[in-house]
Design a protein around this motif. Structure first.
Motif, PDB file in Angstrom:
ATOM      1  N   THR A 302      30.984  55.164  35.043  1.00  0.00           N
ATOM      2  CA  THR A 302      31.997  54.554  35.622  1.00  0.00           C
ATOM      3  C   THR A 302      32.034  52.902  35.487  1.00  0.00           C
ATOM      4  OG1 THR A 302      31.050  54.324  37.877  1.00  0.00           O
ATOM      5  CG2 THR A 302      32.300  56.251  37.430  1.00  0.00           C
ATOM      6  N   THR A 303      30.999  52.233  35.468  1.00  0.00           N
ATOM      7  CA  THR A 303      30.823  50.954  35.347  1.00  0.00           C
ATOM      8  C   THR A 303      29.733  50.733  34.141  1.00  0.00           C
ATOM      9  OG1 THR A 303      31.113  50.540  37.635  1.00  0.00           O
ATOM     10  CG2 THR A 303      30.065  48.838  36.215  1.00  0.00           C
ATOM     11  N   THR A 327      37.736  58.714  29.960  1.00  0.00           N
ATOM     12  CA  THR A 327      38.551  59.010  31.288  1.00  0.00           C
ATOM     13  C   THR A 327      37.660  58.810  32.372  1.00  0.00           C
ATOM     14  OG1 THR A 327      38.130  61.305  31.120  1.00  0.00           O
ATOM     15  CG2 THR A 327      40.225  60.644  30.302  1.00  0.00           C
ATOM     16  N   THR A 328      36.751  58.047  32.489  1.00  0.00           N
ATOM     17  CA  THR A 328      35.736  57.991  33.653  1.00  0.00           C
ATOM     18  C   THR A 328      35.600  56.542  33.938  1.00  0.00           C
ATOM     19  OG1 THR A 328      33.740  58.145  32.195  1.00  0.00           O
ATOM     20  CG2 THR A 328      34.681  60.164  33.492  1.00  0.00           C
ATOM     21  N   THR A 330      35.881  52.911  35.126  1.00  0.00           N
ATOM     22  CA  THR A 330      36.797  52.074  35.899  1.00  0.00           C
ATOM     23  C   THR A 330      36.549  50.712  35.974  1.00  0.00           C
ATOM     24  OG1 THR A 330      35.200  52.502  37.889  1.00  0.00           O
ATOM     25  CG2 THR A 330      37.094  54.249  37.502  1.00  0.00           C
ATOM     26  N   THR A 356      42.204  55.003  33.183  1.00  0.00           N
ATOM     27  CA  THR A 356      41.349  55.053  34.370  1.00  0.00           C
ATOM     28  C   THR A 356      40.773  53.522  34.699  1.00  0.00           C
ATOM     29  OG1 THR A 356      39.383  55.344  32.882  1.00  0.00           O
ATOM     30  CG2 THR A 356      40.737  57.275  33.999  1.00  0.00           C
ATOM     31  N   LEU A 357      40.823  52.496  33.781  1.00  0.00           N
ATOM     32  CA  LEU A 357      39.975  51.239  33.982  1.00  0.00           C
ATOM     33  C   LEU A 357      40.876  50.521  35.053  1.00  0.00           C
ATOM     34  CD1 LEU A 357      39.139  49.691  30.542  1.00  0.00           C
ATOM     35  CD2 LEU A 357      37.528  49.986  32.600  1.00  0.00           C
ATOM     36  N   THR A 358      39.967  49.837  36.228  1.00  0.00           N
ATOM     37  CA  THR A 358      40.714  49.157  37.105  1.00  0.00           C
ATOM     38  C   THR A 358      40.313  47.586  37.099  1.00  0.00           C
ATOM     39  OG1 THR A 358      38.857  49.680  38.827  1.00  0.00           O
ATOM     40  CG2 THR A 358      40.924  51.101  38.894  1.00  0.00           C
TER      41      THR A 358
END
Length: 361
Positions: A302-303, A327-328, A330, A356-358
């Motif tokens: 995720t990171t 898709t994972t 963020t 998905t990226l925030t």
């Protein structure tokens, strides 16, 4: 006839204590007389004190003894922060003696206290008996590999400690070997911080062996060492089958593109790692390409931190398609990579298409 201190009514003493801070009380009044010890042990403010922070107060061996005497009988304090003082080995011994008895303290920070191997041994001996402490910080002391050995021996039997911070202690590869061996059987330590400890590829191999066996460790910080590409390969080999590690920091380790390739290969099989920091590793465009291949197949990360890697425009191009379809992820950090205007355009395209990226920086 004037009253002496030992005959003053307890209410008067309570009134005096109401106007003093905890540090003054603990440091100045302990062991004045037996009756005062008894009063302060039952004083209502001491029955609720849970957090005590005495950073940068020039507390030496004697002050540590006062605190240790209080800690030995205290049943409410859960956090004691003593970093940036002058405890030394003898001060560490006093605190350790209290730890062996205390059953409530959960967090202890002895960062920057001039503690050497002898002091580490006192703390380790206490850990062998203590059943409450879960977080211990010993950063920026000088425990060396001998101190690491003492702590490793304690970890083999300790069943409560979950977080150990040993930043900048000069433990080297030998010290890492001791710690790594203890991890093979330890079932409770989940977070280990070994930042800036002169660890090379050899130490990374010891840790790799431990990670292959560990059933508890979830976070490992190895940044600011010098494991290089070979060390990264050792860590990567462990990641392939490891089922517990969720956060790995390998920043500032000179792993270059070959090391990035090893990590990338592991990411295609690993199913638990969620946070990976590879900043400041000179992986360049080639390393970015290897990671891009992994991101296409990886489903858990995720990171991803890739700042200061000189990946340039070509590196961003290599990463672009993989990030768009991933898709994972963020959060991704691409700061200080000399991507220039065209690279910025590619990043903008990634931001508009990835779902998905925030945080993309």
């Amino acid at each position: 006839m004037p009253s002496c201190f030992s005959t003053l009514p307890v209410e008067f003493i309570y009134r005096i204590l109401d106007n003093l801070d905890e540090f003054t009380i603990l440091y100045s009044t302990r062991n004045v007389c037996a009756r005062l010890n008894s009063i302060t042990d039952t004083y209502h403010r001491y029955q609720t004190l849970e957090y005590l922070k005495l950073r940068d107060n020039n507390i030496s061996e004697q002050g540590a003894k006062y605190l240790a005497d209080a800690l030995a009988s205290n049943t409410t304090l859960t956090t004691l922060i003593l970093f940036d003082n002058e405890l030394g080995d003898k001060g560490a011994q006093h605190i350790a003696n209290a730890l062996a008895i205390n059953r409530t303290l959960m967090t202890l920070s002895l960062k920057r206290n001039h503690i050497e191997p002898e002091g580490a041994q006192y703390v380790a001996n206490a850990l062998s008996r203590n059943t409450a402490l879960i977080r211990l910080a010993l950063s920026a002391n000088n425990i060396g590999n001998d101190g690491a050995q003492h702590l490793a021996n304690a970890l083999a039997n300790n069943t409560t400690l979950t977080k150990l911070i040993m930043v900048q202690n000069g433990i080297g590869n030998q010290g890492v070997q001791y710690i790594a061996n203890s991890l093979k059987n330890n079932t409770t330590l989940t977070k280990l911080n070994l930042v800036n400890n002169q660890i090379t590829h050899l130490g990374a191999r010891y840790l790799s062996d431990a990670l292959s066996c560990s059933k508890a460790l979830t976070k490992l910080h190895l940044n600011h060492n010098n494991i290089g590409a070979e060390g990264a390969k050792h860590i990567a080999n462990a990641l392939i089958n490891n089922t517990t590690l969720i956060k790995l920091d390998l920043s500032h380790n000179g792993i270059r593109s070959d090391g990035a390739q090893s990590i990338a290969n592991a990411l295609t099989s690993n199913r638990v790692l969620t946070v990976l920091n590879l900043s400041c590793n000179d992986i360049r465009a080639e390393g970015a390409r290897h990671l891009a291949d992994a991101l296409i197949r990886n489903t858990t990360l995720t990171t991803l931190e890739l700042s200061r890697n000189d990946i340039g425009l070509r590196g961003v191009q290599n990463l672009a398609d993989a990030i768009i379809h991933n898709t994972t992820l963020t959060m991704m950090n691409l700061k200080w990579n000399q991507i220039e205007d065209q690279g910025a355009q590619i990043v903008a395209n990634i931001a508009s298409k990835n779902t998905t990226l925030t945080l993309l920086s």
